[in-house]
Each structure stands twice: as structure tokens, then as C-alpha cells.
Scaffold this motif. Sequence first.
Motif, PDB file in Angstrom:
ATOM      1  N   ALA A  98      41.038  36.989  53.045  1.00  0.00           N
ATOM      2  CA  ALA A  98      40.997  38.381  53.506  1.00  0.00           C
ATOM      3  C   ALA A  98      40.522  39.321  52.404  1.00  0.00           C
ATOM      4  CB  ALA A  98      42.373  38.806  54.007  1.00  0.00           C
ATOM      5  N   ALA A  99      40.894  39.016  51.161  1.00  0.00           N
ATOM      6  CA  ALA A  99      40.498  39.857  50.026  1.00  0.00           C
ATOM      7  C   ALA A  99      39.154  39.431  49.435  1.00  0.00           C
ATOM      8  CB  ALA A  99      41.565  39.804  48.947  1.00  0.00           C
ATOM      9  N   GLN A 100      38.532  38.409  50.036  1.00  0.00           N
ATOM     10  CA  GLN A 100      37.250  37.873  49.585  1.00  0.00           C
ATOM     11  C   GLN A 100      37.308  37.379  48.142  1.00  0.00           C
ATOM     12  OE1 GLN A 100      34.381  40.947  50.495  1.00  0.00           O
ATOM     13  NE2 GLN A 100      34.435  40.453  52.663  1.00  0.00           N
ATOM     14  N   ILE A 101      38.441  36.735  47.803  1.00  0.00           N
ATOM     15  CA  ILE A 101      38.624  36.142  46.481  1.00  0.00           C
ATOM     16  C   ILE A 101      38.286  34.660  46.602  1.00  0.00           C
ATOM     17  CG2 ILE A 101      40.303  35.582  44.674  1.00  0.00           C
ATOM     18  CD1 ILE A 101      41.839  38.104  45.547  1.00  0.00           C
ATOM     19  N   PRO A 102      37.420  34.143  45.739  1.00  0.00           N
ATOM     20  CA  PRO A 102      37.043  32.733  45.816  1.00  0.00           C
ATOM     21  C   PRO A 102      38.256  31.808  45.746  1.00  0.00           C
ATOM     22  CG  PRO A 102      35.647  33.892  44.248  1.00  0.00           C
ATOM     23  CD  PRO A 102      36.732  34.838  44.649  1.00  0.00           C
ATOM     24  N   GLU A 103      38.173  30.684  46.426  1.00  0.00           N
ATOM     25  CA  GLU A 103      39.278  29.729  46.473  1.00  0.00           C
ATOM     26  C   GLU A 103      39.659  29.185  45.108  1.00  0.00           C
ATOM     27  OE1 GLU A 103      41.345  28.778  48.990  1.00  0.00           O
ATOM     28  OE2 GLU A 103      40.394  30.404  50.089  1.00  0.00           O
ATOM     29  N   ASP A 104      38.713  29.124  44.164  1.00  0.00           N
ATOM     30  CA  ASP A 104      39.017  28.551  42.850  1.00  0.00           C
ATOM     31  C   ASP A 104      39.685  29.544  41.903  1.00  0.00           C
ATOM     32  OD1 ASP A 104      36.696  30.060  42.594  1.00  0.00           O
ATOM     33  OD2 ASP A 104      35.775  28.704  41.151  1.00  0.00           O
ATOM     34  N   VAL A 105      39.930  30.763  42.358  1.00  0.00           N
ATOM     35  CA  VAL A 105      40.651  31.751  41.565  1.00  0.00           C
ATOM     36  C   VAL A 105      42.144  31.588  41.868  1.00  0.00           C
ATOM     37  CG1 VAL A 105      41.052  34.209  41.173  1.00  0.00           C
ATOM     38  CG2 VAL A 105      38.729  33.369  41.507  1.00  0.00           C
ATOM     39  N   HIS A 106      42.940  31.484  40.818  1.00  0.00           N
ATOM     40  CA  HIS A 106      44.373  31.286  40.965  1.00  0.00           C
ATOM     41  C   HIS A 106      45.124  32.548  40.562  1.00  0.00           C
ATOM     42  CE1 HIS A 106      43.550  27.075  41.549  1.00  0.00           C
ATOM     43  NE2 HIS A 106      42.772  27.121  40.484  1.00  0.00           N
ATOM     44  N   PHE A 107      46.364  32.671  41.023  1.00  0.00           N
ATOM     45  CA  PHE A 107      47.184  33.829  40.690  1.00  0.00           C
ATOM     46  C   PHE A 107      47.238  34.050  39.184  1.00  0.00           C
ATOM     47  CE2 PHE A 107      51.286  35.546  39.363  1.00  0.00           C
ATOM     48  CZ  PHE A 107      51.215  36.791  39.951  1.00  0.00           C
ATOM     49  N   HIS A 108      47.388  32.964  38.417  1.00  0.00           N
ATOM     50  CA  HIS A 108      47.487  33.098  36.969  1.00  0.00           C
ATOM     51  C   HIS A 108      46.217  33.712  36.380  1.00  0.00           C
ATOM     52  CE1 HIS A 108      49.220  32.290  33.047  1.00  0.00           C
ATOM     53  NE2 HIS A 108      48.007  31.942  32.673  1.00  0.00           N
ATOM     54  N   ASP A 109      45.061  33.412  36.962  1.00  0.00           N
ATOM     55  CA  ASP A 109      43.807  34.008  36.491  1.00  0.00           C
ATOM     56  C   ASP A 109      43.846  35.520  36.651  1.00  0.00           C
ATOM     57  OD1 ASP A 109      42.808  31.411  36.083  1.00  0.00           O
ATOM     58  OD2 ASP A 109      41.908  31.343  38.078  1.00  0.00           O
ATOM     59  N   LEU A 110      44.365  35.975  37.785  1.00  0.00           N
ATOM     60  CA  LEU A 110      44.450  37.416  38.031  1.00  0.00           C
ATOM     61  C   LEU A 110      45.460  38.069  37.085  1.00  0.00           C
ATOM     62  CD1 LEU A 110      44.418  37.327  41.929  1.00  0.00           C
ATOM     63  CD2 LEU A 110      42.496  37.797  40.389  1.00  0.00           C
ATOM     64  N   ARG A 111      46.566  37.396  36.853  1.00  0.00           N
ATOM     65  CA  ARG A 111      47.593  37.891  35.931  1.00  0.00           C
ATOM     66  C   ARG A 111      47.020  38.000  34.519  1.00  0.00           C
ATOM     67  NH1 ARG A 111      52.196  35.458  32.993  1.00  0.00           N
ATOM     68  NH2 ARG A 111      53.895  36.926  33.123  1.00  0.00           N
ATOM     69  N   HIS A 112      46.273  36.982  34.114  1.00  0.00           N
ATOM     70  CA  HIS A 112      45.651  36.966  32.791  1.00  0.00           C
ATOM     71  C   HIS A 112      44.678  38.143  32.643  1.00  0.00           C
ATOM     72  CE1 HIS A 112      43.961  35.261  29.134  1.00  0.00           C
ATOM     73  NE2 HIS A 112      42.769  35.358  29.667  1.00  0.00           N
ATOM     74  N   SER A 113      43.847  38.342  33.651  1.00  0.00           N
ATOM     75  CA  SER A 113      42.881  39.449  33.607  1.00  0.00           C
ATOM     76  C   SER A 113      43.584  40.796  33.512  1.00  0.00           C
ATOM     77  CB  SER A 113      41.986  39.428  34.848  1.00  0.00           C
ATOM     78  OG  SER A 113      41.223  38.255  34.875  1.00  0.00           O
ATOM     79  N   GLY A 114      44.642  40.967  34.280  1.00  0.00           N
ATOM     80  CA  GLY A 114      45.388  42.223  34.242  1.00  0.00           C
ATOM     81  C   GLY A 114      46.003  42.483  32.882  1.00  0.00           C
TER      82      GLY A 114
END
Length: 57
Positions: A6-22
Motif C-alpha cells: 500500500a505504501a509502495q515500499i519494495p518487498e526487500d526493504v525491512h523495518f530495520h532498514d527504515l529505522r536505520h535511515s531514520g
Amino acid sequence: MKTKKAAQIPEDVHFHDLRHSGNELAAEGGATTRELMARMGHSTTRAALRYQRAARA
């Protein structure tokens, strides 16, 4: 996951990746060691300092 799709986030992106970026963005924005520790839920400075060093590089 439905949420990723729904958010158009690729399947290979994990929650930890988003946390790291933030956390990287927070460090680049000038977050203090204590602020980073609170964001990450850590009780030691080790990880927060890693993000701050990366932001300075």
C-alpha cells in the motif's frame, strides 16, 4: 505485506532498514547522543555514537 504494498515500499526493504535511515537522518540533523538513545530505545551510547560518527563523515 499489505502495508508495504500500500505504501509502495519494495518487498526487500525491512523495518530495520527504515529505522536505520531514520536514525541516520536524526544524527545528520544534529540529534544529541541522548536523543538518539531515546529514539532507539537503547540504554548505552554505543549505537548512538555510531550514527553520530557516520553523520560527521
